[in-house]
Design a protein around this motif. Structure first.
Motif, short mmCIF file in Angstrom:
data_model
loop_
_atom_site.label_atom_id
_atom_site.label_comp_id
_atom_site.label_asym_id
_atom_site.label_seq_id
_atom_site.Cartn_x
_atom_site.Cartn_y
_atom_site.Cartn_z
N PHE A 127 -12.94 -1.50 -6.70
CA PHE A 127 -11.50 -1.47 -6.42
C PHE A 127 -10.72 -0.98 -7.63
O PHE A 127 -9.86 -0.09 -7.52
N PHE A 128 -11.02 -1.53 -8.79
CA PHE A 128 -10.32 -1.09 -10.00
C PHE A 128 -10.68 0.35 -10.35
O PHE A 128 -9.83 1.12 -10.83
N LEU A 131 -8.82 2.59 -7.94
CA LEU A 131 -7.41 2.57 -8.28
C LEU A 131 -7.12 3.43 -9.50
O LEU A 131 -6.12 4.16 -9.54
N SER A 134 -7.33 7.22 -8.49
CA SER A 134 -6.31 7.69 -7.56
C SER A 134 -4.90 7.58 -8.09
O SER A 134 -4.04 8.39 -7.74
N ARG A 135 -4.63 6.59 -8.93
CA ARG A 135 -3.25 6.31 -9.32
C ARG A 135 -2.90 6.80 -10.73
O ARG A 135 -1.72 7.00 -11.04
N ARG A 196 -11.87 5.22 -2.88
CA ARG A 196 -10.91 6.20 -3.40
C ARG A 196 -10.08 6.82 -2.28
O ARG A 196 -8.87 7.05 -2.43
N VAL A 199 -7.33 4.27 -1.19
CA VAL A 199 -6.25 4.13 -2.17
C VAL A 199 -5.37 5.38 -2.18
O VAL A 199 -4.13 5.28 -2.24
N PHE A 221 2.51 -4.07 -5.83
CA PHE A 221 1.15 -3.70 -5.46
C PHE A 221 0.52 -4.77 -4.57
O PHE A 221 -0.10 -4.45 -3.54
N THR A 225 0.84 -2.61 -1.24
CA THR A 225 -0.34 -1.75 -1.22
C THR A 225 -1.61 -2.50 -0.84
O THR A 225 -2.41 -2.02 -0.01
N PHE A 226 -1.81 -3.66 -1.43
CA PHE A 226 -3.07 -4.37 -1.23
C PHE A 226 -3.34 -4.71 0.24
O PHE A 226 -4.48 -4.53 0.71
N LEU A 229 -4.90 -1.89 2.05
CA LEU A 229 -6.25 -1.55 1.65
C LEU A 229 -7.30 -2.50 2.21
O LEU A 229 -8.49 -2.30 1.99
#
Length: 317
Positions: A127-128, A131, A134-135, A196, A199, A221, A225-226, A229
């Motif tokens: 996940f990290f 993130l 993508s971000r 990916r 996200v 987030f 966002t979460f 996802l």
């Protein structure tokens, strides 16, 4: 004196549509039904595709049914040249024999612990990683993405010796932690690539709009966002779970004690023990069913989220 009388203005006639009679309504309904039935007229091609889909589904389901059917029949019936399609007169004696050995529950506990650790850390790390890709734009980003892809191309068999020596130097052979570390390292790259797409499919403008409304970046987030996802996390978790639950070769290399075995290793040992006295296929099928039951239960809990996650990832990726 003459008085002038204003003439009353004429009220224009308004055309009122006549209320449809029951007969007219029935004709309209019949016409609509005829149009709909015309749109859904018989199409041989569609029917043929439906028949092919049903046949393929039956072929796919039949091995599962045969495994369950054979687990309920005694070995004498299974050795008969005439197949028994329905388990009439069967019993649960084969399942009782599986539990009598006393090795199934320890293997089940070990597989469950390894799968839980693998899924938890894979989702957290992936996940990290997804993130970050993508971000954020950072130095070495493209190199990191290429490294993730290249790791997937490495054959697992070529890493066995290195993995064995590394776990041996850390005293992690025959342990849940050692096997979990190898599984996490093998599953994380693909899970990062899978997450990916999810996200990247969530616009960053949503977080910025929430921040304008007074939320911090972390709050925006977590609240905006979460939740979007969640389907992607479920789909990635299912992939990680299946890899950890069904993996055999790494466990065969790292787990050499008979008391420390996952379910695939236990099933192999069960078949070998049965073969020493002529293979009892009823018990083998019962053991295979017991290995598959936890996977079925897991899918019953997550199948809704998993389906939406796979479709969402296919659209947004």
């Amino acid at each position: 004196m003459t008085s002038t009388v204003n003439p009353t203005p004429a009220i224009p006639a308004v055309a009122v549509a006549p209320h449809p009679t029951p007969t007219a309504q029935a004709r309209s309904t019949a016409r609509t039904g005829t149009e709909r039935s015309g749109n859904r007229r018989f199409k041989p091609g569609r029917v043929a595709l439906g028949v092919i889909g049903v046949v393929v589904s039956l072929i796919w389901v039949f091995p599962v049914y045969w495994m369950l059917n054979s687990s309920l029949l005694p070995n004498v019936v299974l050795q008969n040249t005439t197949p028994t399609w329905l388990p009439f007169g069967g019993s649960f004696d084969n399942f009782v024999a599986v539990f009598e050995g006393g090795t199934f529950l320890p293997a089940l506990g070990m597989s469950t612990a390894i799968a839980f650790i693998t899924v938890t850390f894979c989702l957290l790390l992936a996940f990290f990683g997804a993130l970050a890709i993508s971000r954020f734009r950072f130095r070495g980003r493209k190199t990191f993405v290429l490294a993730v892809l290249l790791i997937q191309m490495l054959p697992a068999e070529g890493l066995f010796i290195a993995q064995y020596k590394m776990m041996g130097s850390l005293n992690l052979l025959n342990s849940i932690v050692g096997v979990s570390i190898i599984y996490i390292a093998a599953v994380v790259p693909f899970t990062i690539w899978m997450l990916r797409g999810f996200v990247a499919g969530v616009p960053a403008d949503l977080e910025e709009a929430a921040m304008i409304d007074g939320l911090s970046r972390t709050q925006a987030f977590m609240r905006i966002t979460f939740p979007l996802l969640a389907p992607g996390l479920i789909a990635s978790g299912v992939y990680a779970f299946l890899q950890a639950w069904n993996e055999f070769t790494v466990a065969l290399v790292l787990l050499q004690n008979n008391s420390d075995q996952t379910l695939p290793l236990w099933l192999r040992g069960f078949i070998q023990a049965s073969a020493s006295r002529a293979t009892d296929w009823g018990q083998v099928m019962a053991a295979s069913t017991m290995v598959a039951v936890p996977v079925i239960i897991f899918f019953l809990f997550v199948q809704g989220r998993m389906t939406s996650g796979l479709v969402s990832g296919a659209v947004k990726g």
